[in-house]
Design an enzyme around this catalytic site. Structure first.
Site, PDB file in Angstrom:
ATOM      1  CE  LYS A   1      16.492  21.124 -22.727  1.00 16.38           C
ATOM      2  NZ  LYS A   1      15.887  21.362 -21.400  1.00 16.38           N
TER       3      LYS A   1
ATOM      4  NE  ARG B   1      11.880  19.334 -14.234  1.00 20.95           N
ATOM      5  CZ  ARG B   1      12.141  19.769 -15.448  1.00 20.95           C
ATOM      6  NH1 ARG B   1      11.328  19.498 -16.437  1.00 20.95           N
ATOM      7  NH2 ARG B   1      13.219  20.465 -15.703  1.00 20.95           N
TER       8      ARG B   1
ATOM      9  CE1 TYR C   1      -3.046   2.946 -44.353  1.00 16.72           C
ATOM     10  CE2 TYR C   1      -1.623   4.859 -43.981  1.00 16.72           C
ATOM     11  CZ  TYR C   1      -1.776   3.527 -44.324  1.00 16.72           C
ATOM     12  OH  TYR C   1      -0.684   2.778 -44.633  1.00 16.72           O
TER      13      TYR C   1
ATOM     14  CG  MET D   1       5.811   5.771 -40.998  1.00 21.56           C
ATOM     15  SD  MET D   1       6.387   4.073 -40.875  1.00 21.56           S
ATOM     16  CE  MET D   1       5.220   3.356 -39.752  1.00 21.56           C
TER      17      MET D   1
HETATM   18  C1  LIG Z   1      15.885  22.790 -21.394  1.00 22.56           C
HETATM   19  C2  LIG Z   1      16.329  23.597 -20.242  1.00 22.56           C
HETATM   20  C3  LIG Z   1      16.652  24.953 -20.391  1.00 22.56           C
HETATM   21  C4  LIG Z   1      16.425  25.715 -21.697  1.00 22.56           C
HETATM   22  O1  LIG Z   1      15.085  26.147 -21.788  1.00 22.56           O
HETATM   23  P1  LIG Z   1      14.585  27.018 -23.043  1.00 22.56           P
HETATM   24  O2  LIG Z   1      13.185  27.334 -22.696  1.00 22.56           O
HETATM   25  O3  LIG Z   1      14.690  26.129 -24.227  1.00 22.56           O
HETATM   26  O4  LIG Z   1      15.466  28.199 -23.135  1.00 22.56           O
HETATM   27  C5  LIG Z   1      17.169  25.622 -19.308  1.00 22.56           C
HETATM   28  N1  LIG Z   1      17.344  24.994 -18.117  1.00 22.56           N
HETATM   29  C6  LIG Z   1      17.023  23.700 -17.923  1.00 22.56           C
HETATM   30  C7  LIG Z   1      17.218  23.082 -16.588  1.00 22.56           C
HETATM   31  C8  LIG Z   1      16.487  22.965 -18.972  1.00 22.56           C
HETATM   32  O5  LIG Z   1      16.157  21.678 -18.768  1.00 22.56           O
END
Ligand SMILES: *Cc1c(COP(=O)(O)O)cnc(C)c1O
Length: 340
Positions: free
Chosen positions: A34, A121, A235, A282
């Site tokens: 992701k 969650r 800055y 920046m």
């Molecule tokens: C991001 C995520 C993972 C991966 O977690 P890591 O700590 O990066 O290994 C696994 N399961 C879900 C549901 C996630 O959102």
């Protein structure tokens, strides 16, 4: 000459995946790619992970899932969502699997039911007695790991109880931290993100867990100048020289993901650790130098022993947030893929 260069080592991805699968005792490793592979480039990392034995890819959004499908037509891809209603049909057409966090299970698409075992969650707190036939997996996510292994164990036990009547489905709860610290969480598959990038889920030196950083980030000095006592850089005049001080300017700033709260962290200039001083702009930051150096002197921001984890500690955040923020926009940085 680019302002900075990001090098992604796919050999390191493969070695990390092999290192992790080596402890899994038969559970499958699913690679979490992701957020553009935590800033490393999802397409390249996914290919290397699949080549090294990852059995599926996990993403969060439908768009991420479709991108993976276009590149990897036969891969198993789980969109962990949540999806919005209109997206389910597109996931179905693309042969993506989806995670569902409520009792309303869409038809005709492979579904993983998400259980809330303590994360507070997304997820159901109880499981339907008879999941429909298109449900292929049961999943949950741990809220704590190294900081509270006892709570993680309670979640794992809750997950085991809830899912026991459905042991024929693919059960998965562990992410990287549990893979490295909590073998009882392995079940049928684990979803590994941070560790495949060679970063520590505990904010420690990843080498301690046999992991190798995938990202290297380099730049060069673009200006070197001598500040006289009372003169400042940047800055707000937050760094004022108390004695004649050489400073070097590096053309990387918060727009590139070098955050404003990383003042005080160290980078390598000509192979030596030097502190970042003054306000980060920046488009640039400053380091103090022990002597005059040439413009063009190499600066290593991440690599050669400088860890993302160190920068995260200075910024009071986690390594995940640092690499997700590194900007690989071609108009600012060059991205190089190597296979070392
Ligand atoms: C991001 C995520 C993972 C991966 O977690 P890591 O700590 O990066 O290994 C696994 N399961 C879900 C549901 C996630 O959102």
């Amino acid at each position: 000459m680019h302002r900075s260069e990001l090098t992604i080592d796919l050999g390191a991805v493969r070695r990390n995946v092999k290192r992790l699968t080596g402890v899994l005792d038969g559970a499958d490793l699913w690679a979490v790619v992701k957020a553009d592979g935590y800033g490393h480039g999802a397409v390249d990392v996914a290919g290397a992970a699949l080549g090294a034995g990852a059995r599926a890819l996990c993403v969060v959004t439908l768009a991420e899932g479709l991108e993976m499908r276009a590149e990897y037509p036969t891969a198993r891809i789980l969109v962990m969502g949540p999806l919005i209603p209109g997206e389910v049909a597109r996931a179905r057409e693309a042969g993506l699997e989806i995670a569902v966090a409520d009792a309303d299970i869409p038809e005709g698409v492979r579904v993983h039911i998400k259980l809330d075992t303590g994360m507070g969650r997304f997820g159901l707190t109880e499981l339907l007695s008879a999941p429909p036939r298109n449900v292929v997996g049961l999943m949950s996510h741990l809220a704590t790991t190294a900081d509270d292994l006892d709570f993680a164990r309670k979640q794992v036990e809750r997950f085991r109880e809830l899912t026991a009547p459905h042991a024929d489905l693919t059960r998965h709860i562990a992410a990287s931290a549990a893979v490295l610290r909590l073998p009882e969480a392995f079940f049928d598959a684990v979803r590994c993100g941070i560790a495949i990038y060679g970063l520590s889920p505990f904010g420690e030196d990843p080498a301690g867990d046999g992991l190798e950083p995938v990202l290297r980030w380099e730049s060069r000095l673009t200006q070197v100048k001598l500040l006289q006592p009372g003169e400042s850089t940047g800055y707000g005049r937050r760094f004022i020289a108390s004695e004649p001080t050489w400073i070097g300017l590096v053309p990387v700033g918060y727009a590139d993901g070098f955050r404003r709260d990383m003042t005080g962290t160290e980078v390598l200039v000509a192979g030596e650790r030097r502190p970042v001083v003054g306000t980060i702009s920046m488009d640039s930051f400053a380091v103090t130098l022990e002597r005059e150096l040439l413009v063009g002197t190499p600066v290593v921001i991440v690599g050669d022993g400088v860890l993302v984890e160190e920068h995260a500690r200075v910024a009071d955040t986690i390594n995940y947030e640092i690499t997700c923020g590194v900007c690989s926009d071609r108009r600012r940085a060059r991205r190089v893929i190597v296979d070392g």
